[in-house]
Design an enzyme around this catalytic site. Structure first.
Site, PDB file in Angstrom:
ATOM      1  N   GLU A 278      -0.096  -3.539   4.579  1.00 20.43           N
ATOM      2  CA  GLU A 278      -1.214  -2.573   4.639  1.00 20.43           C
ATOM      3  C   GLU A 278      -1.323  -1.917   6.008  1.00 20.43           C
ATOM      4  O   GLU A 278      -1.098  -2.560   7.023  1.00 20.43           O
ATOM      5  CB  GLU A 278      -2.531  -3.319   4.374  1.00 20.43           C
ATOM      6  N   ASP A 279      -1.742  -0.639   6.010  1.00 20.79           N
ATOM      7  CA  ASP A 279      -1.940   0.053   7.291  1.00 20.79           C
ATOM      8  C   ASP A 279      -3.420   0.271   7.616  1.00 20.79           C
ATOM      9  O   ASP A 279      -3.727   0.821   8.667  1.00 20.79           O
ATOM     10  CB  ASP A 279      -1.251   1.424   7.280  1.00 20.79           C
TER      11      ASP A 279
ATOM     12  N   ASP B  79       0.869  -1.165   0.000  1.00 19.43           N
ATOM     13  CA  ASP B  79       0.000   0.000   0.000  1.00 19.43           C
ATOM     14  C   ASP B  79       0.917   1.229   0.000  1.00 19.43           C
ATOM     15  O   ASP B  79       2.116   1.101   0.277  1.00 19.43           O
ATOM     16  CB  ASP B  79      -0.852  -0.068   1.279  1.00 19.43           C
ATOM     17  N   LEU B  80       0.371   2.395  -0.339  1.00 14.00           N
ATOM     18  CA  LEU B  80       1.233   3.593  -0.385  1.00 14.00           C
ATOM     19  C   LEU B  80       1.079   4.449   0.878  1.00 14.00           C
ATOM     20  O   LEU B  80       1.987   4.528   1.708  1.00 14.00           O
ATOM     21  CB  LEU B  80       0.896   4.419  -1.639  1.00 14.00           C
ATOM     22  N   ASP B  81      -0.114   5.064   1.014  1.00 13.71           N
ATOM     23  CA  ASP B  81      -0.341   5.982   2.138  1.00 13.71           C
ATOM     24  C   ASP B  81      -0.298   5.218   3.457  1.00 13.71           C
ATOM     25  O   ASP B  81      -1.100   4.313   3.679  1.00 13.71           O
ATOM     26  CB  ASP B  81      -1.721   6.648   2.009  1.00 13.71           C
TER      27      ASP B  81
ATOM     28  N   LYS C 266     -11.008  -0.894  -2.024  1.00 17.78           N
ATOM     29  CA  LYS C 266     -10.756  -1.796  -0.907  1.00 17.78           C
ATOM     30  C   LYS C 266     -11.946  -1.693   0.055  1.00 17.78           C
ATOM     31  O   LYS C 266     -12.461  -0.582   0.234  1.00 17.78           O
ATOM     32  CB  LYS C 266      -9.472  -1.399  -0.167  1.00 17.78           C
TER      33      LYS C 266
ATOM     34  N   THR D 201       1.302  10.047   4.019  1.00 18.76           N
ATOM     35  CA  THR D 201       0.507  11.108   3.400  1.00 18.76           C
ATOM     36  C   THR D 201      -0.830  11.295   4.110  1.00 18.76           C
ATOM     37  O   THR D 201      -1.572  12.224   3.773  1.00 18.76           O
ATOM     38  CB  THR D 201       0.266  10.806   1.904  1.00 18.76           C
TER      39      THR D 201
ATOM     40  N   ASN E 154      -3.585   9.700  -6.940  1.00 23.41           N
ATOM     41  CA  ASN E 154      -2.378  10.534  -6.976  1.00 23.41           C
ATOM     42  C   ASN E 154      -1.103   9.715  -6.756  1.00 23.41           C
ATOM     43  O   ASN E 154      -0.027  10.290  -6.579  1.00 23.41           O
ATOM     44  CB  ASN E 154      -2.468  11.620  -5.896  1.00 23.41           C
TER      45      ASN E 154
ATOM     46  N   LYS F  47      -8.812   6.222   6.198  1.00 25.58           N
ATOM     47  CA  LYS F  47      -7.590   5.575   5.697  1.00 25.58           C
ATOM     48  C   LYS F  47      -7.931   4.393   4.769  1.00 25.58           C
ATOM     49  O   LYS F  47      -8.716   3.521   5.147  1.00 25.58           O
ATOM     50  CB  LYS F  47      -6.715   5.101   6.847  1.00 25.58           C
ATOM     51  N   GLY F  48      -7.320   4.394   3.595  1.00 21.75           N
ATOM     52  CA  GLY F  48      -7.508   3.299   2.645  1.00 21.75           C
ATOM     53  C   GLY F  48      -8.802   3.379   1.862  1.00 21.75           C
ATOM     54  O   GLY F  48      -9.040   2.569   0.964  1.00 21.75           O
TER      55      GLY F  48
ATOM     56  N   SER G 130      -2.451   0.771  -4.412  1.00 23.42           N
ATOM     57  CA  SER G 130      -2.972   1.935  -3.663  1.00 23.42           C
ATOM     58  C   SER G 130      -4.329   2.365  -4.186  1.00 23.42           C
ATOM     59  O   SER G 130      -4.586   2.309  -5.388  1.00 23.42           O
ATOM     60  CB  SER G 130      -1.978   3.092  -3.808  1.00 23.42           C
ATOM     61  N   ALA G 131      -5.171   2.844  -3.273  1.00 25.25           N
ATOM     62  CA  ALA G 131      -6.477   3.396  -3.665  1.00 25.25           C
ATOM     63  C   ALA G 131      -6.339   4.791  -4.258  1.00 25.25           C
ATOM     64  O   ALA G 131      -7.273   5.318  -4.843  1.00 25.25           O
ATOM     65  CB  ALA G 131      -7.384   3.456  -2.436  1.00 25.25           C
ATOM     66  N   SER G 132      -5.151   5.392  -4.117  1.00 26.53           N
ATOM     67  CA  SER G 132      -5.006   6.807  -4.480  1.00 26.53           C
ATOM     68  C   SER G 132      -4.855   7.033  -5.981  1.00 26.53           C
ATOM     69  O   SER G 132      -4.069   6.356  -6.653  1.00 26.53           O
ATOM     70  CB  SER G 132      -3.798   7.404  -3.767  1.00 26.53           C
TER      71      SER G 132
ATOM     72  N   ARG H 285     -11.642   8.440  -2.485  1.00 25.98           N
ATOM     73  CA  ARG H 285     -11.918   9.864  -2.257  1.00 25.98           C
ATOM     74  C   ARG H 285     -13.409  10.137  -2.020  1.00 25.98           C
ATOM     75  O   ARG H 285     -13.780  10.815  -1.059  1.00 25.98           O
ATOM     76  CB  ARG H 285     -11.423  10.667  -3.472  1.00 25.98           C
TER      77      ARG H 285
HETATM   78  P1  B16 Z   1      -6.844  10.086  -3.622  1.00 25.60           P
HETATM   79  P2  B16 Z   1      -3.735   4.010   0.003  1.00 25.60           P
HETATM   80  C1  B16 Z   1      -5.649   5.898   0.004  1.00 25.60           C
HETATM   81  O1  B16 Z   1      -4.366   5.479  -0.328  1.00 25.60           O
HETATM   82  C2  B16 Z   1      -5.669   6.703   1.292  1.00 25.60           C
HETATM   83  O2  B16 Z   1      -5.310   5.888   2.405  1.00 25.60           O
HETATM   84  C3  B16 Z   1      -7.037   7.278   1.523  1.00 25.60           C
HETATM   85  O3  B16 Z   1      -7.059   8.067   2.700  1.00 25.60           O
HETATM   86  C4  B16 Z   1      -7.431   8.132   0.297  1.00 25.60           C
HETATM   87  O4  B16 Z   1      -8.755   8.649   0.455  1.00 25.60           O
HETATM   88  C5  B16 Z   1      -7.352   7.257  -0.955  1.00 25.60           C
HETATM   89  O5  B16 Z   1      -6.050   6.740  -1.081  1.00 25.60           O
HETATM   90  C6  B16 Z   1      -7.712   8.028  -2.215  1.00 25.60           C
HETATM   91  O6  B16 Z   1      -6.729   8.996  -2.460  1.00 25.60           O
HETATM   92  O7  B16 Z   1      -7.867  11.108  -3.190  1.00 25.60           O
HETATM   93  O8  B16 Z   1      -5.443  10.630  -3.734  1.00 25.60           O
HETATM   94  O9  B16 Z   1      -7.281   9.366  -4.879  1.00 25.60           O
HETATM   95  O10 B16 Z   1      -3.673   3.927   1.508  1.00 25.60           O
HETATM   96  O11 B16 Z   1      -4.640   2.985  -0.637  1.00 25.60           O
HETATM   97  O12 B16 Z   1      -2.372   4.094  -0.660  1.00 25.60           O
HETATM   98 MG    MG Z   2      -2.870   3.059   3.424  1.00 29.54          MG
END
Ligand code: B16
Ligand code: MG
Length: 217
Positions: free
Chosen positions: A169-170, A9-11, A145, A17, A118, A45-46, A114-116, A49
Site C-alpha cells: 500500500e502507498d 493496491d492499484l493507484d 479504507k 494514477t 475505475n 490518496k486511497g 483498490s478503492a477505485s 471519490r
Molecule cells: P475512483 P487505490 C484510490 O485508489 C485512489 O488512491 C484515490 O485517490 C481515489 O479517490 C480512489 O481510488 C477512488 O477512485 O474515483 O476511480 O473510484 O489507491 O485504492 O487503488
Molecule cells: Mg493507493
C-alpha cells in the site's frame, strides 16, 4: 514463508494514477475558484471519490448541497476517465510485472485491493488483468479504507487466512485497512508518511521473493 497471498493496491503501487486524480480534482478546484496543491492531494490518496470531494471542499471552505456534490464528483470522474483512457502498459511502475511473475511462479496468490471504481478499466488499459487471481475494487465494497473490507474480501476470494496475507500500500488509509484486517503490510513510499507498515520500500525495482522470505520466514 508464512506469506501465502499478496494483495496490491492499484493507484500508487501498480501505476501512478495519483497525478491524473490530481489534475482532475485541480480542475474542479480551479472552477470553484480556489487553489489545490499537490501537497493537498496527498490527503486524497486511497480515499474514496466522495470522501475525496469532501476533503477538497473543506480545503476550499465551500459548502454545497448533495445534488451539486454528485454533479461535481461526476464531472471529476469524466475528466479522470478521459486521462486513463490514454494509459498504456508503459505506465506500469518499475519492477511490478517481474515481481508479480516471481510470486506467481512460486505459488503465491495475487489479488488487487483498490478503492477505485475505475480499477478494472485501468487494469485493462495496462494489460495486466490476467496477472491477478482476484480483483476487489470500489464497485465491490461498501466501506472505504481504513475499513479492511476490500482486503478481507480479497483474502476470502483467494481462500487464504488474513494472517497469511501481505498487503502492498502507498496510502496511510490503506496500511490501516490492512492492519485492521489482521494482515501483514509493506508500505510503498517514504516511511514518515506510512505509519504502522512493517517495512517500507520505495517501489518494486529491487523487490524480490528472497527479500520477502528474509522478512517473513
Ligand atoms: P475512483 P487505490 C484510490 O485508489 C485512489 O488512491 C484515490 O485517490 C481515489 O479517490 C480512489 O481510488 C477512488 O477512485 O474515483 O476511480 O473510484 O489507491 O485504492 O487503488
Ligand atoms: Mg493507493
Amino acid at each position: 514463508m508464512k506469506i501465502k497471498a499478496c494483495l496490491f493496491d492499484l493507484d500508487g503501487v501498480v501505476v501512478d494514477t495519483a497525478r491524473y486524480h490530481y489534475l482532475a480534482w485541480k480542475k474542479i478546484a480551479d472552477d470553484l475558484g480556489f487553489s489545490f496543491s499537490e501537497h493537498d492531494n496527498e490527503r486524497l490518496k486511497g480515499v474514496s471519490r466522495m470522501e475525496s470531494l469532501d476533503i477538497l471542499l473543506e480545503i476550499g471552505k465551500i459548502k454545497i448541497d448533495i445534488k451539486t456534490k454528485e454533479e461535481l464528483a461526476a464531472t471529476k470522474n469524466s475528466l479522470y476517465v478521459s486521462y486513463i483512457q490514454k494509459m498504456t502498459p508503459d505506465e506500469i511502475l518499475p519492477g511490478v510485472i517481474r515481481f508479480l511473475d516471481e510470486l506467481h511462479n512460486n505459488g503465491i496468490l495475487i489479488a488487487l485491493g483498490s478503492a477505485s471504481k475505475n480499477a478494472m478499466s485501468i487494469l485493462d488499459k495496462i494489460n495486466i488483468t490476467q496477472k491477478f487471481d482476484a480483483v476487489i475494487d470500489g464497485t465491490k465494497v461498501s466501506k472505504a479504507k481504513p475499513d479492511p473490507e476490500v482486503f478481507l474480501k480479497g483474502a476470502i476470494e483467494l481462500g487464504i487466512y488474513p494472517h497469511d496475507c501481505l498487503v502492498f500500500e502507498d496510502a496511510q488509509a490503506g496500511i490501516d485497512a490492512a492492519r485492521n484486517g489482521g494482515m501483514h503490510c509493506i508500505g510503498i513510499g517514504q516511511s514518515e508518511n506510512l505509519k504502522n507498515a512493517e517495512f517500507v520500500i520505495p517501489g518494486f525495482a529491487k523487490m524480490t521473493l528472497d527479500q520477502l522470505k528474509s522478512w517473513y520466514s
